[in-house]
Design a protein around this motif. Sequence first.
Motif, PDB file in Angstrom:
ATOM      1  N   LEU A 127       0.837  -1.187   0.000  1.00 30.21           N
ATOM      2  CA  LEU A 127       0.000   0.000   0.000  1.00 30.21           C
ATOM      3  C   LEU A 127       0.878   1.245   0.000  1.00 30.21           C
ATOM      4  O   LEU A 127       1.799   1.362   0.824  1.00 30.21           O
ATOM      5  CB  LEU A 127      -0.902   0.038   1.237  1.00 30.21           C
ATOM      6  N   VAL A 128       0.606   2.153  -0.938  1.00 27.26           N
ATOM      7  CA  VAL A 128       1.246   3.472  -0.909  1.00 27.26           C
ATOM      8  C   VAL A 128       0.144   4.521  -0.948  1.00 27.26           C
ATOM      9  O   VAL A 128      -0.803   4.429  -1.732  1.00 27.26           O
ATOM     10  CB  VAL A 128       2.242   3.675  -2.070  1.00 27.26           C
ATOM     11  N   GLU A 129       0.248   5.506  -0.070  1.00 25.42           N
ATOM     12  CA  GLU A 129      -0.715   6.596  -0.014  1.00 25.42           C
ATOM     13  C   GLU A 129       0.055   7.901  -0.089  1.00 25.42           C
ATOM     14  O   GLU A 129       0.987   8.126   0.679  1.00 25.42           O
ATOM     15  CB  GLU A 129      -1.525   6.535   1.277  1.00 25.42           C
ATOM     16  N   ARG A 130      -0.340   8.762  -1.046  1.00 27.17           N
ATOM     17  CA  ARG A 130       0.422   9.985  -1.313  1.00 27.17           C
ATOM     18  C   ARG A 130      -0.513  11.162  -1.552  1.00 27.17           C
ATOM     19  O   ARG A 130      -1.640  10.973  -2.006  1.00 27.17           O
ATOM     20  CB  ARG A 130       1.281   9.812  -2.576  1.00 27.17           C
ATOM     21  N   VAL A 131      -0.006  12.352  -1.271  1.00 23.31           N
ATOM     22  CA  VAL A 131      -0.671  13.580  -1.703  1.00 23.31           C
ATOM     23  C   VAL A 131       0.111  14.113  -2.891  1.00 23.31           C
ATOM     24  O   VAL A 131       1.340  14.233  -2.835  1.00 23.31           O
ATOM     25  CB  VAL A 131      -0.706  14.651  -0.586  1.00 23.31           C
ATOM     26  N   ARG A 132      -0.596  14.402  -3.985  1.00 28.01           N
ATOM     27  CA  ARG A 132       0.030  14.953  -5.179  1.00 28.01           C
ATOM     28  C   ARG A 132      -0.264  16.446  -5.255  1.00 28.01           C
ATOM     29  O   ARG A 132      -1.405  16.878  -5.080  1.00 28.01           O
ATOM     30  CB  ARG A 132      -0.492  14.227  -6.423  1.00 28.01           C
ATOM     31  N   TYR A 133       0.791  17.218  -5.491  1.00 33.15           N
ATOM     32  CA  TYR A 133       0.687  18.670  -5.563  1.00 33.15           C
ATOM     33  C   TYR A 133       0.955  19.145  -6.990  1.00 33.15           C
ATOM     34  O   TYR A 133       1.705  18.509  -7.733  1.00 33.15           O
ATOM     35  CB  TYR A 133       1.712  19.335  -4.635  1.00 33.15           C
ATOM     36  N   ALA A 134       0.345  20.271  -7.346  1.00 33.78           N
ATOM     37  CA  ALA A 134       0.628  20.952  -8.607  1.00 33.78           C
ATOM     38  C   ALA A 134       1.023  22.378  -8.277  1.00 33.78           C
ATOM     39  O   ALA A 134       0.243  23.117  -7.678  1.00 33.78           O
ATOM     40  CB  ALA A 134      -0.600  20.944  -9.517  1.00 33.78           C
ATOM     41  N   ASN A 135       2.261  22.735  -8.616  1.00 36.31           N
ATOM     42  CA  ASN A 135       2.793  24.063  -8.270  1.00 36.31           C
ATOM     43  C   ASN A 135       2.638  24.354  -6.781  1.00 36.31           C
ATOM     44  O   ASN A 135       2.314  25.467  -6.375  1.00 36.31           O
ATOM     45  CB  ASN A 135       2.109  25.154  -9.090  1.00 36.31           C
ATOM     46  N   GLY A 136       2.863  23.329  -5.959  1.00 37.13           N
ATOM     47  CA  GLY A 136       2.835  23.489  -4.516  1.00 37.13           C
ATOM     48  C   GLY A 136       1.461  23.418  -3.888  1.00 37.13           C
ATOM     49  O   GLY A 136       1.339  23.521  -2.660  1.00 37.13           O
ATOM     50  N   GLU A 137       0.403  23.218  -4.672  1.00 41.56           N
ATOM     51  CA  GLU A 137      -0.961  23.178  -4.150  1.00 41.56           C
ATOM     52  C   GLU A 137      -1.491  21.745  -4.213  1.00 41.56           C
ATOM     53  O   GLU A 137      -1.409  21.090  -5.253  1.00 41.56           O
ATOM     54  CB  GLU A 137      -1.866  24.097  -4.971  1.00 41.56           C
ATOM     55  N   PRO A 138      -2.054  21.203  -3.115  1.00 41.68           N
ATOM     56  CA  PRO A 138      -2.557  19.828  -3.152  1.00 41.68           C
ATOM     57  C   PRO A 138      -3.744  19.692  -4.086  1.00 41.68           C
ATOM     58  O   PRO A 138      -4.662  20.527  -4.058  1.00 41.68           O
ATOM     59  CB  PRO A 138      -2.961  19.559  -1.693  1.00 41.68           C
ATOM     60  N   VAL A 139      -3.730  18.645  -4.924  1.00 41.50           N
ATOM     61  CA  VAL A 139      -4.843  18.434  -5.850  1.00 41.50           C
ATOM     62  C   VAL A 139      -5.445  17.039  -5.723  1.00 41.50           C
ATOM     63  O   VAL A 139      -6.608  16.842  -6.099  1.00 41.50           O
ATOM     64  CB  VAL A 139      -4.421  18.662  -7.322  1.00 41.50           C
ATOM     65  N   ALA A 140      -4.703  16.069  -5.185  1.00 44.32           N
ATOM     66  CA  ALA A 140      -5.227  14.709  -5.144  1.00 44.32           C
ATOM     67  C   ALA A 140      -4.609  13.914  -4.001  1.00 44.32           C
ATOM     68  O   ALA A 140      -3.454  14.123  -3.632  1.00 44.32           O
ATOM     69  CB  ALA A 140      -4.956  13.989  -6.469  1.00 44.32           C
ATOM     70  N   LEU A 141      -5.421  13.020  -3.456  1.00 41.88           N
ATOM     71  CA  LEU A 141      -4.967  12.047  -2.464  1.00 41.88           C
ATOM     72  C   LEU A 141      -5.031  10.683  -3.134  1.00 41.88           C
ATOM     73  O   LEU A 141      -6.108  10.229  -3.537  1.00 41.88           O
ATOM     74  CB  LEU A 141      -5.862  12.101  -1.228  1.00 41.88           C
ATOM     75  N   LEU A 142      -3.878  10.057  -3.302  1.00 41.74           N
ATOM     76  CA  LEU A 142      -3.754   8.839  -4.102  1.00 41.74           C
ATOM     77  C   LEU A 142      -3.468   7.644  -3.193  1.00 41.74           C
ATOM     78  O   LEU A 142      -2.534   7.672  -2.394  1.00 41.74           O
ATOM     79  CB  LEU A 142      -2.607   8.992  -5.115  1.00 41.74           C
ATOM     80  N   ARG A 143      -4.268   6.604  -3.355  1.00 43.16           N
ATOM     81  CA  ARG A 143      -4.106   5.380  -2.561  1.00 43.16           C
ATOM     82  C   ARG A 143      -4.001   4.217  -3.530  1.00 43.16           C
ATOM     83  O   ARG A 143      -4.929   3.945  -4.293  1.00 43.16           O
ATOM     84  CB  ARG A 143      -5.319   5.223  -1.654  1.00 43.16           C
ATOM     85  N   ASN A 144      -2.856   3.530  -3.539  1.00 47.19           N
ATOM     86  CA  ASN A 144      -2.620   2.434  -4.491  1.00 47.19           C
ATOM     87  C   ASN A 144      -2.215   1.175  -3.763  1.00 47.19           C
ATOM     88  O   ASN A 144      -1.349   1.198  -2.881  1.00 47.19           O
ATOM     89  CB  ASN A 144      -1.514   2.809  -5.478  1.00 47.19           C
TER      90      ASN A 144
END
Length: 253
Positions: free
Chosen positions: A141-158
């Motif tokens: 399991l990997v869980e990450r927050v993805r940012y665009a230009n320093g702003e959070p846009v998605a919480l990803l759980r794989n």
Amino acid sequence: MPRPAADSAALGLGVDRTSPVPLYHQLAQQLEAAVEQGRLAPGSLLGNELELAARLGLSRPTVRQAIQSLVDKGLMVRRRGVGTQIVHSRIRRPLELSSLYDDLETAGRQPTTRVLRNTVEPAGPEVAAALGVDEGRDVHLVERVRYANGEPVALLRNHLPPRLLDLGSARLEATGLYRMMRGAGITLHSARQTIGARAATADEGEALSEPVGAPLLTMERTTFDDGGRAVEFGSHVYRASRYTFEFQLLVRP
């Protein structure tokens, strides 16, 4: 410091009084297009409402209503003593087998990642069915927050089969998961995907800088390699104020 106010004449704004579309909505659509196309850059000021109303021959309440609709969408913000400022454009993601990291890079949005969890856990019923493994078997399991230009846009759980590839946290923060798979010689072939929407939980809101109950887009995806093996099951949430999915629809013969 905010950038200088945009030249409304250079933006080519105008309204069609013979159209059944309300005047405020026409203006809002044109301003939104200017943001999405980069003609109104993040950080720039929109300019004086009175001047914009006078140039377009509109009432100030009409202009204010158009701007407020974009403030409500999160594309602009009103700052006391500054004016109306452009915040960002929404991220538009085509519905194809690509990673968010690659899509952000392609759009020039400078992706970065923060790993929240990187562990092995027993597969629950949903994960086991998606990956084609026995329930209770260890999966990654990997869980990450993805940012665009320093702003959070998605919480990803794989979830991934164990020992599929090296999933070190440093690598996960430096690049995208699909890019790591391709680097390990895994050929991604197809995916089964479901899109929905729901309200943000407290944990999701904290991770994504959204209030509890804010609208989130959801995506579940099971990805297969060229041998038909399930190589990942993703359960992701995206900020609806920052993110859209794009569909291309074809007429069936």
